[in-house]
Design an enzyme around this catalytic site. Structure first.
Site, PDB file in Angstrom:
ATOM      1  N   SER A 112      48.435  27.675  13.214  1.00 52.14           N
ATOM      2  CA  SER A 112      49.161  28.750  13.887  1.00 52.14           C
ATOM      3  C   SER A 112      49.993  28.265  15.063  1.00 52.14           C
ATOM      4  O   SER A 112      50.873  27.445  14.911  1.00 52.14           O
ATOM      5  CB  SER A 112      48.159  29.830  14.298  1.00 52.14           C
ATOM      6  OG  SER A 112      48.830  30.942  14.820  1.00 52.14           O
ATOM      7  N   HIS A 113      49.638  28.733  16.250  1.00 52.68           N
ATOM      8  CA  HIS A 113      50.405  28.455  17.464  1.00 52.68           C
ATOM      9  C   HIS A 113      49.897  27.211  18.185  1.00 52.68           C
ATOM     10  O   HIS A 113      50.388  26.893  19.254  1.00 52.68           O
ATOM     11  CB  HIS A 113      50.280  29.661  18.385  1.00 52.68           C
ATOM     12  CG  HIS A 113      48.838  30.033  18.562  1.00 52.68           C
ATOM     13  ND1 HIS A 113      48.123  30.704  17.582  1.00 52.68           N
ATOM     14  CD2 HIS A 113      47.968  29.769  19.542  1.00 52.68           C
ATOM     15  CE1 HIS A 113      46.877  30.836  17.980  1.00 52.68           C
ATOM     16  NE2 HIS A 113      46.749  30.287  19.160  1.00 52.68           N
ATOM     17  N   ASP A 276      55.819  32.049  16.419  1.00 49.33           N
ATOM     18  CA  ASP A 276      54.946  30.875  16.561  1.00 49.33           C
ATOM     19  C   ASP A 276      55.032  29.936  15.355  1.00 49.33           C
ATOM     20  O   ASP A 276      55.875  30.118  14.477  1.00 49.33           O
ATOM     21  CB  ASP A 276      53.494  31.313  16.804  1.00 49.33           C
ATOM     22  CG  ASP A 276      52.831  31.833  15.539  1.00 49.33           C
ATOM     23  OD1 ASP A 276      53.540  32.379  14.680  1.00 49.33           O
ATOM     24  OD2 ASP A 276      51.593  31.688  15.402  1.00 49.33           O
ATOM     25  N   ASP A 278      53.445  29.364  12.552  1.00 38.27           N
ATOM     26  CA  ASP A 278      53.414  29.833  11.166  1.00 38.27           C
ATOM     27  C   ASP A 278      54.080  31.199  10.999  1.00 38.27           C
ATOM     28  O   ASP A 278      53.974  31.821   9.936  1.00 38.27           O
ATOM     29  CB  ASP A 278      51.973  29.873  10.641  1.00 38.27           C
ATOM     30  CG  ASP A 278      51.092  30.802  11.458  1.00 38.27           C
ATOM     31  OD1 ASP A 278      51.372  30.983  12.650  1.00 38.27           O
ATOM     32  OD2 ASP A 278      50.124  31.349  10.909  1.00 38.27           O
ATOM     33  N   ASP A 280      53.696  34.245  12.422  1.00 39.86           N
ATOM     34  CA  ASP A 280      53.077  35.571  12.462  1.00 39.86           C
ATOM     35  C   ASP A 280      53.035  36.178  13.861  1.00 39.86           C
ATOM     36  O   ASP A 280      52.759  37.363  14.013  1.00 39.86           O
ATOM     37  CB  ASP A 280      51.681  35.575  11.798  1.00 39.86           C
ATOM     38  CG  ASP A 280      50.740  34.569  12.413  1.00 39.86           C
ATOM     39  OD1 ASP A 280      51.144  33.846  13.335  1.00 39.86           O
ATOM     40  OD2 ASP A 280      49.579  34.501  11.958  1.00 39.86           O
ATOM     41  N   ARG A 281      53.316  35.374  14.902  1.00 39.66           N
ATOM     42  CA  ARG A 281      53.320  35.939  16.259  1.00 39.66           C
ATOM     43  C   ARG A 281      54.748  36.183  16.737  1.00 39.66           C
ATOM     44  O   ARG A 281      55.679  35.514  16.290  1.00 39.66           O
ATOM     45  CB  ARG A 281      52.667  34.973  17.243  1.00 39.66           C
ATOM     46  CG  ARG A 281      51.201  34.797  17.009  1.00 39.66           C
ATOM     47  CD  ARG A 281      50.585  33.939  18.096  1.00 39.66           C
ATOM     48  NE  ARG A 281      49.144  33.943  17.939  1.00 39.66           N
ATOM     49  CZ  ARG A 281      48.281  33.630  18.877  1.00 39.66           C
ATOM     50  NH1 ARG A 281      48.702  33.271  20.076  1.00 39.66           N
ATOM     51  NH2 ARG A 281      46.989  33.659  18.658  1.00 39.66           N
ATOM     52  N   LYS A 375      49.870  39.500  10.288  1.00 40.73           N
ATOM     53  CA  LYS A 375      50.869  39.916  11.272  1.00 40.73           C
ATOM     54  C   LYS A 375      52.193  39.239  10.921  1.00 40.73           C
ATOM     55  O   LYS A 375      52.217  38.260  10.185  1.00 40.73           O
ATOM     56  CB  LYS A 375      50.416  39.594  12.682  1.00 40.73           C
ATOM     57  CG  LYS A 375      49.994  38.165  12.918  1.00 40.73           C
ATOM     58  CD  LYS A 375      49.206  38.075  14.232  1.00 40.73           C
ATOM     59  CE  LYS A 375      48.708  36.670  14.473  1.00 40.73           C
ATOM     60  NZ  LYS A 375      47.266  36.616  14.690  1.00 40.73           N
TER      61      LYS A 375
HETATM   62  C1  G1P Z   1      43.365  34.110  18.834  1.00 44.14           C
HETATM   63  C2  G1P Z   1      43.794  35.477  19.308  1.00 44.14           C
HETATM   64  C3  G1P Z   1      43.572  36.503  18.212  1.00 44.14           C
HETATM   65  C4  G1P Z   1      44.287  36.071  16.940  1.00 44.14           C
HETATM   66  C5  G1P Z   1      43.898  34.658  16.572  1.00 44.14           C
HETATM   67  C6  G1P Z   1      44.729  34.148  15.403  1.00 44.14           C
HETATM   68  O1  G1P Z   1      41.992  34.125  18.530  1.00 44.14           O
HETATM   69  O2  G1P Z   1      43.123  35.848  20.473  1.00 44.14           O
HETATM   70  O3  G1P Z   1      44.032  37.743  18.656  1.00 44.14           O
HETATM   71  O4  G1P Z   1      43.973  36.925  15.879  1.00 44.14           O
HETATM   72  O5  G1P Z   1      44.105  33.783  17.683  1.00 44.14           O
HETATM   73  O6  G1P Z   1      46.084  34.151  15.667  1.00 44.14           O
HETATM   74  P1  G1P Z   1      40.848  33.642  19.554  1.00 44.14           P
HETATM   75  O7  G1P Z   1      41.183  32.229  19.933  1.00 44.14           O
HETATM   76  O8  G1P Z   1      40.943  34.527  20.755  1.00 44.14           O
HETATM   77  O9  G1P Z   1      39.570  33.798  18.799  1.00 44.14           O
HETATM   78 ZN    ZN Z   2      50.248  32.178  13.932  1.00 46.36          ZN
END
Ligand code: G1P
Ligand code: ZN
Length: 539
Positions: A112-113, A276, A278, A280-281, A375
């Site tokens: 992801s990010h 981000d 991938d 989705d953000r 998302k």
């Molecule tokens: C974090 C974010 C959560 C999101 C997840 C995946 O998870 O807080 O909202 O769904 O990344 O993108 P966390 O590290 O808090 O468990």
């Molecule tokens: Zn992501």
């Protein structure tokens, strides 16, 4: 040629909030990816005759892991696998492709990010036939398998060329390599008023999109510049890179720094947005103005009638417990269903499948709707552009009018990086034990009205999940404590602060929340236990 490989289990393949996420170096260990994938295949009764989706955000180690998964899929008797060209699939696209093809499951290779590269993170998200990430009951089973795995099946064969749109055959398994852009873009055209947005750009609306050297670059170029006619240069950092060009591809005020600097300069365009790693953000900015993701969800929901796909009505709306209560006020005004779920997109999926909700979102820059089961960063950006195109109002005007109408939730997330995970676990455990003793107590200006763990009972499958601790105050302020489930080392304590005001909208959010932040450290005994007098990251 079929090959059965003897392997030794790893004990750390438990999925977190969003799949398996590890340091690249951990994921690169011998048989690491293979063990995890075979554990999944075994947990779902094999993949014989099944169709899967495969792709990733292009980060480091994607190329190698893609080939491993392709060969293992064929060796395990999979019927067909649909792969994004060059191995790219954004998270939202993967969900779309999965649903459209009625596939049985899918893999998205992403962290992801989180930063990528040999010293960054790697990850595998596993989705089920509904298009969303696998539920905890299944991930527990996969984890159990991974702790006792002794062999996996693969092929001894050359790598598959993923560069051209084609159909190929790998030991009896069909591999279909698809153009993942077109289909996603068609879906966006069906949802939003593209002609109105086109007109907005034609009239000189200035917009900047930062793809952060990640997977949405090609989508954004095509949608915003080619189709909607925004000028060249609108989309920045659009070439996906294995290490995101050294960027931390997380669209927030800290990591999307160059975009933020531009949007706060005197020559700021009318709107700025980023996605981000991938895709989705999303982050939404106006001229010298930032929209919190919690407000964004509330504003999109309140304006659903302006969007062609939603104008005839929406089901309810949901947010994660940590997200501010702004959207709850909108749901009440619209008289639609409203749900609070644990953190993690998977908890929204049953609500979407059962038509209880249309929109959902998280404070962590995630917003989406039931068009897919993930998302969707570009969807959120198009939603904002559509509202602006139809109302003729700026990002700031839209947001301020929202506050006038509903009041404002000042909101911030404070992250504390705690090197020793045991210290973090104990902090949470002890705080949970202290919760009953907090009720009725006053800290500065804040009096606790209720303090309890957040427990979610899924109305669809009846499962119950406990995630985080919530302190409610008599003035409608809230503090939520939880531990991150996406880190790859140590622990991150997330403390979410919310303060509700209906009249005086001061500009400085940090100042507005300063005393509540102090209270959060006091109640959580954060300074005593970690030595930290302030958070490491404010978002
Ligand atoms: C974090 C974010 C959560 C999101 C997840 C995946 O998870 O807080 O909202 O769904 O990344 O993108 P966390 O590290 O808090 O468990
Ligand atoms: Zn992501």
């Amino acid at each position: 040629m079929l090959k059965i490989v003897q392997t030794k289990p790893y004990d750390d393949q438990k999925m977190g909030t969003a799949g398996l996420r590890k340091k690249s170096k951990v994921a690169m260990q011998e048989n690491y990816v293979e063990n995890f994938v075979q554990s999944i295949f075994d947990a779902i009764g094999g993949v014989e005759g099944k169709t899967f989706i495969l792709g990733g955000d292009g980060r480091f180690y994607n190329k190698i892991a893609l080939q491993k998964i392709l060969k293992m899929s064929a060796a395990n008797g999979m019927k067909k696998i649909i792969v994004g060209q060059n191995g790219y699939l954004s998270t939202p696209t993967s969900s779309r492709v999965l649903l459209k093809n009625k596939a049985d499951g899918g893999f998205v290779l992403t962290a992801s990010h989180n930063p990528g590269g040999p010293n960054g993170d790697f990850g595998i998200k596993y989705a089920i036939a509904s298009g969303g990430q696998c539920p905890t009951s299944l991930s527990d089973k996969i984890y159990e398998n991974s702790k006792k795995i002794s062999e996996y099946k693969t092929l001894d064969t050359a790598d598959v060329d993923l560069s051209t749109i084609s159909k190929q055959n790998l030991a009896g398994m069909e591999i279909e390599i698809i153009d993942s852009l077109n289909d996603y873009i068609n879906m966006m055209e069906e949802i939003f008023d593209f002609p109105a947005i086109k007109k907005l750009f034609a009239n000189g609306f200035r917009f900047v999109f930062d793809a952060m050297n990640a997977v949405t670059g090609p989508y954004a170029l095509k949608i915003f510049e080619e189709i909607l006619g925004a000028p060249k240069g609108t989309v920045r950092n659009y070439v996906p890179m294995e290490d995101f060009g050294g960027l931390h591809p997380d669209p927030n005020l800290i990591y999307a720094k160059s975009l933020v600097d531009l949007m706060y300069s005197d020559d700021a365009p009318d709107m700025g947005a980023a996605n981000d790693g991938d895709g989705d953000r999303n982050m939404i900015l106006g001229k010298k103005f930032f929209v919190t993701p919690s407000d964004s969800l509330a504003i999109l929901t309140d304006n659903y009638k302006l969007i062609p796909a939603y104008k005839n009505g929406i089901y309810g709306v949901a947010k994660s417990a940590a997200t501010s209560t702004a959207v709850g006020r909108v749901a009440q005004a619209l008289n639609i269903g409203y749900y609070e779920v644990p953190t993690g997109w998977k908890y929204f999926c049953n609500l979407m499948d059962s038509k209880r909700i249309t929109f959902c979102g998280e404070e962590s820059f995630g917003t989406g709707s039931s068009h897919i089961r993930e998302k969707d960063g570009i969807w959120a950006v198009l939603f904002w552009l559509n509202i602006i195109a139809v109302t003729g109002k700026s990002v700031e005007e839209i947001t301020r009018e929202h506050w006038q109408k509903y009041g404002r939730s000042y909101y911030m997330r404070n992250d504390y990086e705690i090197a020793d995970a045991e210290v973090a676990n104990l902090l949470m455990k002890d705080l949970e034990n202290r919760l009953p003793s907090l009720e009725g107590k006053t800290f500065g200006n804040y009096t606790v009205s209720e303090a309890k763990p957040f427990v979610y009972n899924d109305p669809v499958d009846g499962s119950s999940t406990k995630n985080g601790l919530i302190i409610y105050f008599t003035d409608k302020s809230r503090i939520v404590y939880r531990l991150s489930g996406t880190g790859s080392s140590g622990a991150t304590l997330r403390v979410y602060l919310e303060r509700y005001e209906t009249e005086k909208f001061a500009e400085n959010v940090e100042q507005m929340l300063e005393s509540l932040a102090d209270v959060s450290r006091q109640i959580g005994e954060i300074t005593e236990r970690t030595g930290k007098t302030k958070a490491d990251l404010l978002t």
